[in-house]
Design a protein around this motif. Structure first.
Motif, mmCIF file in Angstrom:
data_model
loop_
_atom_site.group_PDB
_atom_site.id
_atom_site.type_symbol
_atom_site.label_atom_id
_atom_site.label_comp_id
_atom_site.label_asym_id
_atom_site.label_seq_id
_atom_site.Cartn_x
_atom_site.Cartn_y
_atom_site.Cartn_z
ATOM 1 N N LYS A 16 0.946 -1.224 0.058
ATOM 2 C CA LYS A 16 -0.155 -0.102 0.183
ATOM 3 C C LYS A 16 0.616 1.263 0.047
ATOM 4 C CE LYS A 16 -3.588 2.694 0.260
ATOM 5 N NZ LYS A 16 -4.397 2.644 -1.049
ATOM 6 N N LYS A 58 -7.468 -1.999 7.464
ATOM 7 C CA LYS A 58 -8.303 -1.114 6.570
ATOM 8 C C LYS A 58 -8.473 -1.954 5.349
ATOM 9 C CE LYS A 58 -8.121 3.473 8.579
ATOM 10 N NZ LYS A 58 -7.776 4.909 8.180
ATOM 11 N N LEU A 61 -10.474 -5.039 5.446
ATOM 12 C CA LEU A 61 -12.048 -4.698 5.473
ATOM 13 C C LEU A 61 -12.368 -4.114 4.357
ATOM 14 C CD1 LEU A 61 -11.930 -3.349 9.320
ATOM 15 C CD2 LEU A 61 -12.962 -5.513 8.480
ATOM 16 N N GLY A 62 -11.704 -3.802 3.587
ATOM 17 C CA GLY A 62 -12.250 -2.923 2.374
ATOM 18 C C GLY A 62 -12.401 -1.644 2.535
ATOM 19 N N LEU A 63 -11.845 -1.011 3.485
ATOM 20 C CA LEU A 63 -11.793 0.231 3.835
ATOM 21 C C LEU A 63 -10.856 1.240 2.756
ATOM 22 C CD1 LEU A 63 -12.332 0.544 7.504
ATOM 23 C CD2 LEU A 63 -14.055 0.710 6.033
ATOM 24 N N ILE A 64 -9.921 0.704 2.561
ATOM 25 C CA ILE A 64 -8.862 1.112 1.547
ATOM 26 C C ILE A 64 -8.444 0.131 0.602
ATOM 27 C CG2 ILE A 64 -8.138 2.893 3.083
ATOM 28 C CD1 ILE A 64 -5.619 1.336 3.504
ATOM 29 N N PHE A 65 -7.925 0.667 -0.432
ATOM 30 C CA PHE A 65 -7.763 -0.546 -1.531
ATOM 31 C C PHE A 65 -6.274 -0.587 -1.762
ATOM 32 C CE2 PHE A 65 -11.376 2.262 -2.116
ATOM 33 C CZ PHE A 65 -12.369 1.161 -2.133
ATOM 34 N N TYR A 80 -14.999 -8.057 -0.535
ATOM 35 C CA TYR A 80 -16.239 -6.916 -0.454
ATOM 36 C C TYR A 80 -17.454 -7.640 -0.655
ATOM 37 C CZ TYR A 80 -12.034 -4.499 -2.060
ATOM 38 O OH TYR A 80 -10.687 -3.792 -2.045
#
Lengths: 318, 280
Positions: A16, A58, A61-65, A80
């Motif tokens: 990331k 995150k 949890l799919g809050l960021i990619f 997701y």
């Protein structure tokens, strides 16, 4: 879909990179993370502030990619999907819940988001309140809750859908020792019931007490990962002598011995190898001490953590 | 059918939660109380003063003044509440991390946004009902005629607020604080209220024959067509000058409703387009 030997959470080369500012500056928060968490275990995810723990959570949890790499949860990369989200409970660090709601109203709201309604929801609220020991406070507004109670209600909201996986970010931070013990007991019980727990924490002692496996992250790189037995092996031994008289500790130190403690007439020396062990016994005899016992000493998680971080810092500076 | 119901249920729960939370925001409640006090003061208190000091002087001018004050109050406080709530709901959830616990549940981002938007609309409608309701009662007591025109005005005002709300909400979805969207909301409202003047600019352009004059006229014409014209929703002049139970004139209500909805849908789509890949 997933057998017990396959990891329930698996990341491959997960990277990331954050864009910061208008000049195209970039910060690598996570570098090629290969993480594996197995079913029915507590995985302690450790690292100092800014090491990438929350970024990992995150991403899961799919809050960021992700910038690159892949995530697999319960055997699928479609993290997701409603199926995966129904099977993940999440407790964020320092989570906020509105003060005007009652404990059970919070749980009702989150339960409804999982599609639970009516008697099924009511039953589940009862179960999780019982599990976290908050049944007595279900009708009270959150503004009357202590920090520990808020954390327990947070844990209850994470459990409302009866998920397979629990991701907990600093679950015991800021709690008093009794509340910590209570949370720790709940987490151990959940593990025994077959849930998988990924716990991100600074509280090394807490993690050491309940984790099956740990991973230490520093500057976005997973430095070590494994079971506590694998990671906390040490050749250190403690030699206990008796018959210590005044000034003997100073004499031992002058002759190169490493004294770790002295209680009344007992003196404790630490040795790291067989050769040091032989020399220390001879040294003890030479100053009139009597050998009582030799015990192997396991490294603590804190010592491992510090040595891993120190090593990483040295590698970076060299 | 069941999956459609499930898709709608999530946003509804989020909307109710947003509405309940919104009711406890001090700024919002402050605006609402202030507006109700102004309406109450302008209607009931002035009648008391009139009787005491002015006596039998014609009350026609007073009534016009009262109507003017109340309609303006509804408009100003209503838009402030609309902008404040539309600008702050999403950034506040990001700031206090509630969004993490919601988006980690089986809630799609469009459902989350829809729920939030719906919750905002519930708050706006409730405020309008309270302010409009008090004015309605006051007018009825004063004139003994059901002020149906006021109901139409409140109805159309909602669609005016809907447009501002949707566009402010879209800006808020790109922002991590509520300051920028609040400024943007005020800008949208002011621009939307001045759109009518763009038509004047277009009508007067081209008279000098210079290319810049024509260009300005052309730009004004495009902006007049693209930007929302919030003046279209106003029945203020008619409310002040007509009988309370007159039907609304010079406005095509169904067209205005569709006009408002089109801008609202565009605002929501823009909000979703911004938010769908936003990292929270």
């Amino acid at each position: 879909m997933n057998n017990s030997h396959d990891p329930i959470i698996k990341t491959e080369n997960l990277t990331k990179v954050y864009d910061t500012g208008f000049r195209g500056e970039q910060v690598s928060a996570l570098k090629n993370l290969n993480l594996e968490v197995f079913p029915s275990e507590i995985f302690g995810y450790l690292g100092p502030n800014g090491s990438g723990k929350t970024t990992t959570i995150k991403l899961l949890l799919g809050l960021i990619f992700p910038t690159s790499g892949s995530i697999q949860i319960m055997g699928t990369t479609d993290i997701y999907s409603a199926y995966i989200k129904k099977n993940i409970g999440y407790l964020p660090e320092g989570s906020y819940y509105p003060d005007f709601l009652k404990g059970e109203e919070i749980l009702r709201f989150y339960g409804q988001l999982y599609g639970l309604t009516g008697k099924k929801l009511h039953k589940r609220i009862d179960e999780v309140l019982e599990l976290v020991g908050m049944k007595h406070a279900r009708k009270r507004m959150l503004k009357g809750y202590s920090k520990g109670m808020r954390q327990r209600i947070g844990l209850a909201q994470a459990l409302i859908s009866d998920p397979q996986i629990l991701i907990l970010d600093e679950p015991t931070t800021g709690l008093d020792p009794i509340a910590r013990k209570e949370i720790r007991d709940i987490l151990s019980r959940l593990r025994d019931e077959g849930k998988t727990l990924l716990i991100s924490s600074h509280e090394l002692l807490e993690v050491e007490m309940i984790s099956n496996r740990v991973g230490i992250l520093y500057e976005g790189i997973l430095r070590v990962s494994g079971t506590l037995d694998e990671l906390l092996t040490s050749k250190d031994r403690i030699i206990e002598f008796s018959n210590a008289k005044n000034g003997v500790v100073q004499e031992i130190k002058e002759k190169g011995g490493e004294v770790v403690d002295q209680i009344k007439d007992r003196v404790y020396l630490k040795v790291k190898s067989d050769e040091e062990l032989y020399n220390a016994i001879e040294l003890g005899k030479s100053v009139g001490l009597q050998l009582i016992k030799i015990t192997p000493r396991r490294e603590t998680l804190e010592e491992l953590f510090i040595s891993v971080i120190d090593l990483a810092k040295k590698e970076r500076s060299s | 059918m069941k999956s459609l119901l499930d898709t709608v249920k999530g946003p509804w729960y989020i909307a109710v939660y947003t509405w309940r939370e919104g009711l406890r925001r001090k700024t919002l409640v402050g605006f609402l109380i202030l507006s109700l006090l102004v309406i109450f003061g302008a209607t009931f208190m002035t009648s008391f003063i009139n009787q005491a000091t002015v006596g039998d002087v014609t009350t026609d001018m007073d009534l016009k003044l009262i109507k003017d004050i109340c309609v303006t109050t509804i408009s100003i406080f209503g838009i402030l509440i609309t902008i404040f709530i539309s600008a702050s709901v999403v950034p506040t959830e990001i700031e206090n991390r509630v969004i993490y616990t919601v988006l980690s549940k089986p809630v799609r981002r469009f459902q989350y946004l829809f729920g939030k938007f719906l919750g905002i609309q519930l708050i706006i409608i409730m405020n309008l009902c309270l302010m409009g309701g008090l004015f309605f009662i006051a007018l009825y007591i004063k004139q003994q005629i059901l002020p149906t025109l006021l109901l139409w005005s409140v109805f159309l005002t909602y669609f005016e607020f809907l447009i501002v709300s949707a566009l402010t909400f879209a800006v808020a979805c790109a922002s991590s604080s509520s300051v920028l969207p609040t400024i943007a909301g005020l800008f949208i409202y002011i621009t939307g209220s001045l759109t009518e003047y763009l038509k004047d600019v277009y009508n007067r352009s081209g008279q000098t024959g210079e290319w810049l004059d024509s260009l300005i006229g052309y730009i004004a014409y495009i902006l007049w067509n693209v930007l929302p014209n919030l003046q279209r929703f106003s029945l203020k002049t008619q409310i002040i000058n007509s009988q309370p139970n007159d039907p609304p004139t010079d406005v095509l209500i169904p067209q205005l409703v569709i006009y408002g909805l089109i801008y609202a849908v565009c605002g929501y789509i823009l909000a979703y387009w911004i938010f769908r890949k936003r990292e929270v």
